[in-house]
Design a protein around this motif. Structure first.
Motif, PDB file in Angstrom:
ATOM      1  N   SER A  34       0.837  -1.204   0.000  1.00  0.00           N
ATOM      2  CA  SER A  34       0.000   0.000   0.000  1.00  0.00           C
ATOM      3  C   SER A  34       0.874   1.257   0.000  1.00  0.00           C
ATOM      4  N   PRO A  35       0.331   2.377  -0.499  1.00  0.00           N
ATOM      5  CA  PRO A  35       1.084   3.640  -0.475  1.00  0.00           C
ATOM      6  C   PRO A  35       1.551   3.996   0.941  1.00  0.00           C
ATOM      7  N   GLN A  36       0.718   3.651   1.954  1.00  0.00           N
ATOM      8  CA  GLN A  36       1.093   3.947   3.344  1.00  0.00           C
ATOM      9  C   GLN A  36       2.362   3.184   3.742  1.00  0.00           C
ATOM     10  N   LEU A  37       2.421   1.891   3.362  1.00  0.00           N
ATOM     11  CA  LEU A  37       3.602   1.086   3.696  1.00  0.00           C
ATOM     12  C   LEU A  37       4.830   1.572   2.933  1.00  0.00           C
ATOM     13  N   LEU A  38       4.635   1.903   1.657  1.00  0.00           N
ATOM     14  CA  LEU A  38       5.761   2.385   0.844  1.00  0.00           C
ATOM     15  C   LEU A  38       6.336   3.665   1.438  1.00  0.00           C
ATOM     16  N   GLN A  39       5.447   4.547   1.907  1.00  0.00           N
ATOM     17  CA  GLN A  39       5.914   5.804   2.488  1.00  0.00           C
ATOM     18  C   GLN A  39       6.571   5.554   3.846  1.00  0.00           C
ATOM     19  N   ALA A  40       5.946   4.700   4.672  1.00  0.00           N
ATOM     20  CA  ALA A  40       6.470   4.417   6.015  1.00  0.00           C
ATOM     21  C   ALA A  40       7.866   3.809   5.950  1.00  0.00           C
ATOM     22  N   ALA A  41       8.109   2.996   4.918  1.00  0.00           N
ATOM     23  CA  ALA A  41       9.394   2.296   4.783  1.00  0.00           C
ATOM     24  C   ALA A  41      10.554   3.248   4.533  1.00  0.00           C
ATOM     25  N   THR A  42      10.237   4.475   4.123  1.00  0.00           N
ATOM     26  CA  THR A  42      11.302   5.422   3.763  1.00  0.00           C
ATOM     27  C   THR A  42      11.426   6.577   4.762  1.00  0.00           C
ATOM     28  N   LEU A  43      10.695   6.519   5.863  1.00  0.00           N
ATOM     29  CA  LEU A  43      10.800   7.559   6.890  1.00  0.00           C
ATOM     30  C   LEU A  43      12.133   7.427   7.630  1.00  0.00           C
ATOM     31  N   PRO A  44      12.581   8.501   8.319  1.00  0.00           N
ATOM     32  CA  PRO A  44      13.837   8.407   9.078  1.00  0.00           C
ATOM     33  C   PRO A  44      13.830   7.235  10.061  1.00  0.00           C
ATOM     34  N   LEU A  45      12.692   7.039  10.746  1.00  0.00           N
ATOM     35  CA  LEU A  45      12.520   5.862  11.603  1.00  0.00           C
ATOM     36  C   LEU A  45      11.269   5.124  11.153  1.00  0.00           C
ATOM     37  N   ALA A 126      27.221  11.653  18.282  1.00  0.00           N
ATOM     38  CA  ALA A 126      26.221  10.656  18.677  1.00  0.00           C
ATOM     39  C   ALA A 126      24.880  11.377  18.702  1.00  0.00           C
ATOM     40  N   GLY A 127      23.886  10.780  18.077  1.00  0.00           N
ATOM     41  CA  GLY A 127      22.593  11.438  17.964  1.00  0.00           C
ATOM     42  C   GLY A 127      21.489  10.691  18.681  1.00  0.00           C
ATOM     43  N   LYS A 128      20.504  11.478  19.133  1.00  0.00           N
ATOM     44  CA  LYS A 128      19.294  10.900  19.718  1.00  0.00           C
ATOM     45  C   LYS A 128      18.129  11.292  18.828  1.00  0.00           C
ATOM     46  N   SER A 129      17.267  10.340  18.571  1.00  0.00           N
ATOM     47  CA  SER A 129      16.096  10.625  17.745  1.00  0.00           C
ATOM     48  C   SER A 129      15.164  11.593  18.462  1.00  0.00           C
ATOM     49  N   THR A 130      14.595  12.538  17.711  1.00  0.00           N
ATOM     50  CA  THR A 130      13.645  13.481  18.309  1.00  0.00           C
ATOM     51  C   THR A 130      12.269  12.828  18.486  1.00  0.00           C
ATOM     52  N   SER A 131      12.073  11.688  17.790  1.00  0.00           N
ATOM     53  CA  SER A 131      10.792  10.984  17.905  1.00  0.00           C
ATOM     54  C   SER A 131      10.949   9.853  18.918  1.00  0.00           C
ATOM     55  N   LYS A 132       9.930   9.628  19.712  1.00  0.00           N
ATOM     56  CA  LYS A 132      10.003   8.562  20.714  1.00  0.00           C
ATOM     57  C   LYS A 132       9.304   7.287  20.228  1.00  0.00           C
ATOM     58  N   GLY A 134       9.338   5.844  17.093  1.00  0.00           N
ATOM     59  CA  GLY A 134       9.877   5.120  15.942  1.00  0.00           C
ATOM     60  C   GLY A 134      10.587   3.854  16.396  1.00  0.00           C
ATOM     61  N   TYR A 135      10.679   2.890  15.510  1.00  0.00           N
ATOM     62  CA  TYR A 135      11.377   1.636  15.802  1.00  0.00           C
ATOM     63  C   TYR A 135      12.872   1.943  15.966  1.00  0.00           C
ATOM     64  N   GLY A 136      13.428   1.603  17.134  1.00  0.00           N
ATOM     65  CA  GLY A 136      14.852   1.887  17.391  1.00  0.00           C
ATOM     66  C   GLY A 136      15.110   3.309  17.856  1.00  0.00           C
ATOM     67  N   ALA A 137      14.042   4.046  18.243  1.00  0.00           N
ATOM     68  CA  ALA A 137      14.210   5.452  18.669  1.00  0.00           C
ATOM     69  C   ALA A 137      15.120   5.581  19.884  1.00  0.00           C
ATOM     70  N   GLU A 138      15.164   4.520  20.694  1.00  0.00           N
ATOM     71  CA  GLU A 138      15.989   4.572  21.915  1.00  0.00           C
ATOM     72  C   GLU A 138      17.468   4.295  21.633  1.00  0.00           C
TER      73      GLU A 138
END
Length: 329
Positions: A34-45, A126-132, A134-138
């Motif tokens: 689906s377009p939703q999955l295709l878009q989600a797969a390319t997000l930063p997280l 070393a970076g911390k994700s601004t989103s809490k 996302g997969y692997g945000a921690e």
């Protein structure tokens, strides 16, 4: 014997009919995500909530690969331009930036390149994700900038060549190309867009780890375009493209890439690890086409590494990668 031949041919016929049915079922299963999955797969997280929904086919389409390349470029941006990561420089990095002027996406001076090159420093953040959510945000996101005495094209081809991985990654047991969409980092306007794209399987055996680590990853490399400079240098009015390449990678998950095989070829236990995002921006040093300014971002999930050790392990891995590349003959 004629009856046994008849039985055999009937069996063959039945098998071929079954195979045809299986193929048609597979075709249904392999409909475009689906377009939703295709878009989600390319997000930063990757969004945690839909991790179980991925089909494993999200990167079988050039538009997804292109979107991932753009995401990768944005993830390399420094403080002030990066809405996804809060970067914190290592001590030596902060000192270097203080001594030699800050490289914040503005036009980089020749003096800056000369200082970074002569020092052979590897700048590390070393970076911390601004989103809490996302997969692997921690998990830490590691960024490095360094100068390599090879051309950007040499670097792009080296990183994409599975036969060369063991040369610069001493822990690798080998990487195989599992599915190749298009070859040639300089390909322009091919059936799969620009550049080279494929899914690879990498096995690594770190010291003091009892099992073999398995990575299933989509990789893509292409030449940088003039329009990419608007992303990579948002504070810089000079849009003339630096001669260079982007190499981006992300774990494939779901479908045929699911973790269903816990043993490697020689019976050792396999542990699936994931490159949540890997980015290498390879830009020629101005006036020195055989030197590359390498900016790398790595975000890795390794179940074997406790979270409290993940940052140190990530920094060591990122710096070792640069040193091993530099040590190549």
């Amino acid at each position: 014997t004629s009856s046994s031949t008849a039985v055999a041919s009937t069996a063959t016929l039945e098998i071929s009919v079954v195979m045809e049915e299986v193929t048609s079922v597979a075709d249904v299963v392999e409909a475009k995500p689906s377009p939703q999955l295709l878009q989600a797969a390319t997000l930063p997280l990757l969004p945690k909530t839909i991790m179980d929904s991925f089909t494993g086919r999200e990167f079988y389409y050039p538009e997804s690969i292109e979107a991932l390349a753009k995401t990768g470029m944005r993830m390399t941006l420094g403080a002030g331009n990066n809405e996804w990561v809060n970067w914190s420089g290592e001590k030596k990095t902060d000192k270097f930036l203080k001594d030699h002027g800050h490289n914040g996406g503005a036009a980089t001076t020749k003096e800056w390149y000369a200082a970074l090159d002569s020092s052979q420093e590897v700048l590390v953040w070393a970076g911390k994700s601004t989103s809490k959510d996302g997969y692997g945000a921690e998990l830490p996101i590691i960024k490095t900038t360094s100068i390599i005495h090879q051309s950007p094209k040499y670097m792009a081809e080296l990183l994409m060549d599975s036969n060369m991985v063991k040369v610069y990654n001493k822990m690798s047991l080998g990487r195989t190309d599992e599915k190749v969409f298009q070859t040639g980092v300089d390909t322009q306007g091919g059936s799969f867009g620009d550049g080279e794209s494929k899914v690879v399987r990498n096995l690594t055996k770190p010291p003091m780890v009892s099992c073999v680590l398995e990575f299933m990853t989509c990789m893509h490399a292409r030449k940088l375009r003039p329009s990419d400079m608007q992303i990579l240098s948002p504070n810089n009015d000079d849009e003339s493209p630096s001669e260079g390449y982007i190499v981006v990678s992300r774990a494939v998950t779901g479908g045929e890439w699911s973790t269903n095989n816990n043993n490697s070829n020689n019976g050792e236990k396999l542990q699936r690890n994931e490159i949540l995002l890997g980015v290498n921006v390879l830009k020629a040093v101005p006036g020195e086409p055989n030197k590359t300014e390498l900016t790398s971002v790595t975000h890795v999930y390794s179940p074997m590494i406790p979270q409290m050790l993940a940052k140190n392990a990530g920094v060591k891995g990122a710096v070792d990668f640069v040193r091993d590349i530099r040590a190549l003959p």
